[in-house]
Write a protein that holds these residues in place. Structure first.
Motif, PDB file in Angstrom:
ATOM      1  N   PRO A 165       0.725  -1.243   0.050  1.00 53.03           N
ATOM      2  CA  PRO A 165      -0.025   0.051   0.062  1.00 53.03           C
ATOM      3  C   PRO A 165       0.731   1.041   0.119  1.00 53.03           C
ATOM      4  O   PRO A 165       2.072   1.414   0.287  1.00 53.03           O
ATOM      5  N   ALA A 166       0.440   2.389  -0.371  1.00 58.48           N
ATOM      6  CA  ALA A 166       1.044   3.775  -0.337  1.00 58.48           C
ATOM      7  C   ALA A 166       1.518   4.106   1.042  1.00 58.48           C
ATOM      8  O   ALA A 166       2.266   5.226   0.981  1.00 58.48           O
ATOM      9  N   THR A 167       0.797   3.514   1.979  1.00 59.10           N
ATOM     10  CA  THR A 167       1.283   4.036   3.442  1.00 59.10           C
ATOM     11  C   THR A 167       2.499   3.259   3.894  1.00 59.10           C
ATOM     12  O   THR A 167       2.924   3.204   5.007  1.00 59.10           O
ATOM     13  N   ALA A 168       3.158   2.432   2.868  1.00 63.26           N
ATOM     14  CA  ALA A 168       4.291   1.493   3.304  1.00 63.26           C
ATOM     15  C   ALA A 168       5.595   1.935   3.021  1.00 63.26           C
ATOM     16  O   ALA A 168       6.602   1.400   3.442  1.00 63.26           O
ATOM     17  N   TYR A 169       5.869   3.104   2.286  1.00 63.54           N
ATOM     18  CA  TYR A 169       7.064   3.451   1.858  1.00 63.54           C
ATOM     19  C   TYR A 169       7.225   4.964   1.813  1.00 63.54           C
ATOM     20  O   TYR A 169       6.155   5.824   1.561  1.00 63.54           O
ATOM     21  N   PRO A 170       8.336   5.490   1.631  1.00 69.13           N
ATOM     22  CA  PRO A 170       8.340   7.080   1.625  1.00 69.13           C
ATOM     23  C   PRO A 170       8.146   7.567   0.401  1.00 69.13           C
ATOM     24  O   PRO A 170       8.416   6.937  -0.576  1.00 69.13           O
ATOM     25  N   ALA A 171       7.460   8.810   0.141  1.00 64.68           N
ATOM     26  CA  ALA A 171       7.115   9.474  -1.222  1.00 64.68           C
ATOM     27  C   ALA A 171       8.768   9.719  -1.775  1.00 64.68           C
ATOM     28  O   ALA A 171       8.748   9.754  -3.335  1.00 64.68           O
ATOM     29  N   ARG A 172       9.259  10.133  -1.156  1.00 60.81           N
ATOM     30  CA  ARG A 172      10.546  10.445  -1.657  1.00 60.81           C
ATOM     31  C   ARG A 172      11.845   9.653  -1.117  1.00 60.81           C
ATOM     32  O   ARG A 172      12.037   9.476   0.203  1.00 60.81           O
ATOM     33  N   ALA A 173      12.602   8.954  -2.021  1.00 59.66           N
ATOM     34  CA  ALA A 173      13.634   8.192  -1.367  1.00 59.66           C
ATOM     35  C   ALA A 173      14.558   8.818  -0.815  1.00 59.66           C
ATOM     36  O   ALA A 173      15.219  10.064  -1.149  1.00 59.66           O
ATOM     37  N   GLU A 174      15.138   8.258   0.443  1.00 68.46           N
ATOM     38  CA  GLU A 174      16.153   8.991   1.187  1.00 68.46           C
ATOM     39  C   GLU A 174      17.279   8.454   0.870  1.00 68.46           C
ATOM     40  O   GLU A 174      17.572   7.101   1.045  1.00 68.46           O
ATOM     41  N   ARG A 175      18.382   9.264   0.438  1.00 69.97           N
ATOM     42  CA  ARG A 175      19.604   8.603  -0.062  1.00 69.97           C
ATOM     43  C   ARG A 175      20.745   8.332   1.260  1.00 69.97           C
ATOM     44  O   ARG A 175      20.426   9.304   2.089  1.00 69.97           O
ATOM     45  N   THR A 176      21.405   7.375   1.231  1.00 69.58           N
ATOM     46  CA  THR A 176      22.470   7.312   2.123  1.00 69.58           C
ATOM     47  C   THR A 176      23.755   7.119   1.369  1.00 69.58           C
ATOM     48  O   THR A 176      23.788   6.961   0.143  1.00 69.58           O
ATOM     49  N   ASP A 177      24.720   7.054   2.221  1.00 70.89           N
ATOM     50  CA  ASP A 177      26.090   6.762   1.628  1.00 70.89           C
ATOM     51  C   ASP A 177      26.727   5.619   2.160  1.00 70.89           C
ATOM     52  O   ASP A 177      27.336   5.711   3.431  1.00 70.89           O
TER      53      ASP A 177
END
Ligand SMILES: Cc1cc2nc3c(=O)[nH]c(=O)nc-3n(C[C@H](O)[C@H](O)[C@H](O)COP(=O)(O)O)c2cc1C
Length: 352
Positions: free
Chosen positions: A208-220
């Motif tokens: 469902p759309a409640t299971a992931y962030p709308a904007r991907a969070e980048r990491t390093d």
């Protein structure tokens, strides 16, 4: 740690209600794309768990490896639910020559007091959620890492932590390459579209759309997630726009000594034990199976990072405030009358 008031009830159930109770918990297991690829038949002292072959991802998972792992996670959850009721589960894992769609048979007759460890694990079955994105700065404690490794070994799998920076970067880069390749495969994209739903959907399966962030969070290094929103702008808004220190977390590989269907069941059982154990300590887990769905990255991970074992899933662990929610079909949708298994196709595994 949840408080005593939050612990799930352990009702003193009549014998003919035990199977229904167990199935109602088992459906909260994780599954690839939340396909919930299982069904059950039950009588008073036995449950049979079948792979629901119609729910296999035919493009991403042609061998049924991830489907079988998902069923393994449901099996672990069912065993735990029986323990929470004070029963001693006896599991017979496939193959069943008479019915190749059977994943496992679970029976119970003896009783033994539930342990504190089992009670704590069980309390997380409905609470735990898959994390997608970065983690906060708090490290995962060495004691928890030791418990996760020990737990995986109990289920016939290995949880291998990737400590070397070069290997972490290489693994992140393989996930990135795999995710890009999968997004260029229109059949794969259509399959993801079939298993995702728009905000407000009443669907009880899929992501469902409640299971992931709308904007991907980048990491390093960056461990890209699946593209569940496929350009529609769906997903959860960020909790805060303030800059904060975010990491990719502790990175590990769940592996098995062989790559047969029985190993996939074991990997699924180990996975659910890892997820629930981490959850009891307030640690969330992100999962990446993209590179294991393609021959070349899977072979690279096997030959260079898995210590001679077969990789089954990449995991990242860390602490984070979770607001994601998920959905499940009702137990009535997955509990069938005995004798109506899900089909004749065998789960044989392979040696890739
Ligand atoms: C075998 C397997 C593979 C998975 N692969 C991924 C993945 O690549 N990316 C991801 O975001 N979640 C992955 N998941 C997590 C599922 O999407 C998740 O369990 C499902 O959506 C249900 O949500 P929940 O775990 O929050 O209850 C995987 C789960 C399993 C069991």
């Amino acid at each position: 740690m949840p408080s005593a008031a939050e612990e799930p009830e352990r009702p003193d159930l009549p014998a003919d209600e035990v199977a229904g109770y167990v199935v109602a918990e088992a459906v909260w297991a994780p599954s690839v794309h939340n396909t919930q690829p299982w069904c059950f038949t039950a009588d008073t002292e036995q449950i049979r768990l079948y792979a629901d072959l119609g729910r296999r991802l035919t493009v991403a998972d042609p061998d049924g490896r991830e489907m079988t792992m998902s069923c393994g996670a449901a099996l672990f959850t069912a065993r735990l639910a029986l323990r929470a009721l004070g029963y001693v589960p006896e599991a017979r894992v496939l193959p069943d020559p008479a019915d190749p769609s059977v994943v496992a048979e679970l029976s119970w007759s003896r009783q033994a007091a539930v342990t504190e460890y089992e009670r704590r694990l069980f309390s997380q079955v409905r609470r735990r959620r898959t994390h997608r994105g970065a983690f906060g700065p708090a490290p995962v404690s060495p004691a928890l890492v030791a418990a996760l490794r020990e737990g995986a070994a109990r289920d016939g799998a290995t949880f291998r932590i990737i400590t070397d920076d070069g290997q972490r970067t290489a693994l992140a880069s393989l996930i990135d390459t795999a995710e890009s390749a999968l997004r260029r495969n229109s059949e794969y994209v259509q399959e993801v579209v079939r298993w995702t739903s728009p905000p407000g959907s009443p669907r009880r399966d899929g992501v469902p759309a409640t299971a992931y962030p709308a904007r991907a969070e980048r990491t390093d290094p960056d461990f890209p997630g699946r593209d569940f929103a496929h350009g529609c702008g769906w997903g959860l808004p960020p909790l805060s726009t303030a800059p904060s220190f975010r990491t990719s977390g502790l990175v590990g590989l769940l592996t098995t000594p062989d790559n047969r269907a029985a190993d996939w069941v074991n990997a699924g059982q180990a996975l659910q034990r890892i997820l629930l154990t981490a959850s009891t300590c307030g640690v969330a887990v992100a999962m990446h199976s993209q590179p294991l769905e393609l021959d070349q990255p899977r072979e690279l991970i096997r030959s260079r990072m898995s210590g001679g074992n077969y990789p089954q899933l990449v995991l990242r662990l860390g602490t984070v405030i979770q607001v994601a929610t998920s959905v499940r079909r009702s137990p009535a949708d997955v509990l069938r009358s005995p004798g109506t298994g899900s089909g004749p196709k065998a789960l044989t595994g392979n040696s890739k």
